[in-house]
Design a protein around this motif. Structure first.
Motif, PDB file in Angstrom:
ATOM      1  N   TRP A   1      41.827  28.656  48.738  1.00 40.36           N
ATOM      2  CA  TRP A   1      40.983  27.672  49.302  1.00 40.36           C
ATOM      3  C   TRP A   1      40.905  26.213  48.943  1.00 40.36           C
ATOM      4  O   TRP A   1      40.427  25.673  50.168  1.00 40.36           O
ATOM      5  CB  TRP A   1      39.762  28.179  48.390  1.00 40.36           C
ATOM      6  N   THR A   2      41.552  26.154  48.407  1.00 40.98           N
ATOM      7  CA  THR A   2      42.070  24.586  47.966  1.00 40.98           C
ATOM      8  C   THR A   2      43.773  24.279  48.468  1.00 40.98           C
ATOM      9  O   THR A   2      44.074  23.194  48.786  1.00 40.98           O
ATOM     10  CB  THR A   2      42.220  24.358  46.441  1.00 40.98           C
ATOM     11  N   GLY A   3      44.457  25.803  48.764  1.00 38.54           N
ATOM     12  CA  GLY A   3      45.852  25.384  49.359  1.00 38.54           C
ATOM     13  C   GLY A   3      46.779  24.985  48.197  1.00 38.54           C
ATOM     14  O   GLY A   3      47.561  23.872  48.700  1.00 38.54           O
ATOM     15  N   GLY A   4      46.800  25.799  47.590  1.00 38.40           N
ATOM     16  CA  GLY A   4      47.512  24.889  46.325  1.00 38.40           C
ATOM     17  C   GLY A   4      48.860  25.831  46.181  1.00 38.40           C
ATOM     18  O   GLY A   4      48.794  26.010  46.715  1.00 38.40           O
TER      19      GLY A   4
ATOM     20  N   SER B   1      43.855  49.074  30.862  1.00 35.26           N
ATOM     21  CA  SER B   1      42.542  47.745  31.305  1.00 35.26           C
ATOM     22  C   SER B   1      43.402  46.525  30.447  1.00 35.26           C
ATOM     23  O   SER B   1      42.874  45.407  31.607  1.00 35.26           O
ATOM     24  CB  SER B   1      42.135  47.945  29.317  1.00 35.26           C
ATOM     25  N   PHE B   2      45.090  46.828  31.200  1.00 41.77           N
ATOM     26  CA  PHE B   2      45.415  44.921  30.658  1.00 41.77           C
ATOM     27  C   PHE B   2      45.356  45.034  31.550  1.00 41.77           C
ATOM     28  O   PHE B   2      45.545  43.904  32.224  1.00 41.77           O
ATOM     29  CB  PHE B   2      46.985  45.272  30.150  1.00 41.77           C
ATOM     30  N   MET B   3      45.874  45.804  32.763  1.00 45.15           N
ATOM     31  CA  MET B   3      46.625  45.435  34.449  1.00 45.15           C
ATOM     32  C   MET B   3      45.335  44.985  34.925  1.00 45.15           C
ATOM     33  O   MET B   3      45.155  44.382  35.794  1.00 45.15           O
ATOM     34  CB  MET B   3      47.907  46.674  34.572  1.00 45.15           C
ATOM     35  N   ILE B   4      43.872  45.983  35.228  1.00 45.93           N
ATOM     36  CA  ILE B   4      42.857  45.809  35.838  1.00 45.93           C
ATOM     37  C   ILE B   4      42.524  43.468  35.102  1.00 45.93           C
ATOM     38  O   ILE B   4      42.243  43.911  36.043  1.00 45.93           O
ATOM     39  CB  ILE B   4      42.420  46.852  35.958  1.00 45.93           C
ATOM     40  N   ALA B   5      42.410  43.661  34.588  1.00 48.90           N
ATOM     41  CA  ALA B   5      41.893  41.944  33.748  1.00 48.90           C
ATOM     42  C   ALA B   5      42.818  41.486  34.109  1.00 48.90           C
ATOM     43  O   ALA B   5      42.453  40.573  35.122  1.00 48.90           O
ATOM     44  CB  ALA B   5      41.913  42.079  32.286  1.00 48.90           C
ATOM     45  N   VAL B   6      43.871  41.178  34.189  1.00 50.06           N
ATOM     46  CA  VAL B   6      45.206  40.231  34.644  1.00 50.06           C
ATOM     47  C   VAL B   6      45.344  40.679  36.411  1.00 50.06           C
ATOM     48  O   VAL B   6      44.999  40.105  36.800  1.00 50.06           O
ATOM     49  CB  VAL B   6      46.381  41.162  34.236  1.00 50.06           C
ATOM     50  N   ILE B   7      45.014  42.053  37.299  1.00 47.52           N
ATOM     51  CA  ILE B   7      44.406  41.469  38.569  1.00 47.52           C
ATOM     52  C   ILE B   7      42.806  41.291  38.923  1.00 47.52           C
ATOM     53  O   ILE B   7      43.153  40.422  39.811  1.00 47.52           O
ATOM     54  CB  ILE B   7      44.984  42.962  39.159  1.00 47.52           C
ATOM     55  N   ALA B   8      42.291  40.978  38.196  1.00 46.71           N
ATOM     56  CA  ALA B   8      40.753  40.625  38.608  1.00 46.71           C
ATOM     57  C   ALA B   8      41.454  39.028  38.234  1.00 46.71           C
ATOM     58  O   ALA B   8      40.959  37.833  39.306  1.00 46.71           O
ATOM     59  CB  ALA B   8      39.734  41.311  37.856  1.00 46.71           C
ATOM     60  N   GLY B   9      41.943  38.984  37.317  1.00 46.89           N
ATOM     61  CA  GLY B   9      42.507  37.456  36.782  1.00 46.89           C
ATOM     62  C   GLY B   9      43.238  36.306  38.180  1.00 46.89           C
ATOM     63  O   GLY B   9      43.170  35.446  38.775  1.00 46.89           O
ATOM     64  N   GLN B  10      44.019  37.391  38.328  1.00 53.03           N
ATOM     65  CA  GLN B  10      44.727  36.924  39.566  1.00 53.03           C
ATOM     66  C   GLN B  10      44.087  37.067  41.167  1.00 53.03           C
ATOM     67  O   GLN B  10      44.129  36.191  42.116  1.00 53.03           O
ATOM     68  CB  GLN B  10      45.627  38.118  40.065  1.00 53.03           C
ATOM     69  N   MET B  11      43.115  37.845  41.116  1.00 53.85           N
ATOM     70  CA  MET B  11      42.447  37.531  42.293  1.00 53.85           C
ATOM     71  C   MET B  11      41.265  36.455  42.178  1.00 53.85           C
ATOM     72  O   MET B  11      41.492  35.739  43.335  1.00 53.85           O
ATOM     73  CB  MET B  11      41.507  38.662  42.555  1.00 53.85           C
ATOM     74  N   VAL B  12      40.525  36.009  40.982  1.00 56.78           N
ATOM     75  CA  VAL B  12      40.370  34.531  41.325  1.00 56.78           C
ATOM     76  C   VAL B  12      40.958  33.227  41.173  1.00 56.78           C
ATOM     77  O   VAL B  12      40.564  32.384  42.259  1.00 56.78           O
ATOM     78  CB  VAL B  12      39.618  34.541  39.686  1.00 56.78           C
ATOM     79  N   GLY B  13      42.841  33.547  40.528  1.00 57.33           N
ATOM     80  CA  GLY B  13      43.154  32.759  40.690  1.00 57.33           C
ATOM     81  C   GLY B  13      43.741  32.040  42.139  1.00 57.33           C
ATOM     82  O   GLY B  13      44.077  31.517  42.696  1.00 57.33           O
ATOM     83  N   ALA B  14      43.522  33.495  43.091  1.00 50.15           N
ATOM     84  CA  ALA B  14      44.553  33.478  44.251  1.00 50.15           C
ATOM     85  C   ALA B  14      43.285  32.511  45.694  1.00 50.15           C
ATOM     86  O   ALA B  14      44.043  31.915  46.544  1.00 50.15           O
ATOM     87  CB  ALA B  14      44.838  34.932  44.759  1.00 50.15           C
ATOM     88  N   LEU B  15      42.318  33.380  45.238  1.00 51.66           N
ATOM     89  CA  LEU B  15      40.979  32.651  46.218  1.00 51.66           C
ATOM     90  C   LEU B  15      41.180  31.483  46.107  1.00 51.66           C
ATOM     91  O   LEU B  15      41.259  30.536  46.817  1.00 51.66           O
ATOM     92  CB  LEU B  15      40.066  33.428  45.330  1.00 51.66           C
ATOM     93  N   LEU B  16      41.576  30.830  44.606  1.00 49.00           N
ATOM     94  CA  LEU B  16      40.735  29.896  44.362  1.00 49.00           C
ATOM     95  C   LEU B  16      41.929  28.502  45.198  1.00 49.00           C
ATOM     96  O   LEU B  16      42.162  27.514  45.714  1.00 49.00           O
ATOM     97  CB  LEU B  16      40.894  29.029  42.551  1.00 49.00           C
ATOM     98  N   ILE B  17      43.314  29.190  45.026  1.00 48.66           N
ATOM     99  CA  ILE B  17      44.728  28.905  45.504  1.00 48.66           C
ATOM    100  C   ILE B  17      44.193  28.739  46.690  1.00 48.66           C
ATOM    101  O   ILE B  17      44.810  27.900  48.110  1.00 48.66           O
ATOM    102  CB  ILE B  17      46.140  29.405  45.203  1.00 48.66           C
TER     103      ILE B  17
END
Length: 152
Positions: free
Chosen positions: A116-119, A98-114
């Motif tokens: 998209w923006t070239g962050g 449960s911890f890891m899947i929540a972390v992975i979900a957050g990582q995916m959202v953050g990664a898409l943002l990076i």
């Protein structure tokens, strides 16, 4: 190196992460506070990389190399402390999956943002419907894994 072996290496590296969180949680209990475990984990990391740097004869960095660099380059260390501490505190309560899947979900959202923006100094990459659908599936997977605990 071809793309597929890189993905396999990344996946194997990711497989080590839940072991890190579980071991650090036990270390936090043994040391009496999660922040001591965070510090101990980071010190062990430093002790592991120092011999590698010496064996490879990597030259010492220079202060001049940091001149003019953006301040955000230090965020990796901050993110490391946040992640290690969160794993120590939350993995025992949520369980590894449960911890890891929540972390992975957050990582995916953050990664898409990076992407998209070239962050953080990376080249911008398109965020198309396929990548959004894949991320939505990861988020749905996070909900499914968490569902038994949430529905109680």
């Amino acid at each position: 190196m071809p793309f597929l072996p890189l993905v396999i290496i990344a996946a194997l590296t990711g497989a080590a992460v839940p072991f890190q969180g579980g071991a650090n949680a036990a270390l936090g209990r043994a040391l009496g506070h999660p922040l001591w475990a965070t510090l101990a984990s980071l010190v062990v990391s430093a002790l592991c990389i120092l011999p590698v740097l010496m064996i490879l004869r990597v030259p010492l960095p220079t202060v001049a190399g940091l001149a003019g660099q953006p301040k955000w380059i230090w965020i990796g260390g901050i993110a490391g402390v946040i992640y290690v501490t969160a794993a120590i505190l939350l993995m025992p309560k949520l369980g590894a999956a449960s911890f890891m899947i929540a972390v992975i979900a957050g990582q995916m959202v953050g990664a898409l943002l990076i992407d998209w923006t070239g962050g953080v100094g990376l080249a911008a990459r398109p965020v198309d419907a396929t990548r959004l659908a894949g991320t939505a599936m990861v988020l749905l997977g996070a909900i499914v894994v968490q569902w038994p605990a949430v529905s109680r």
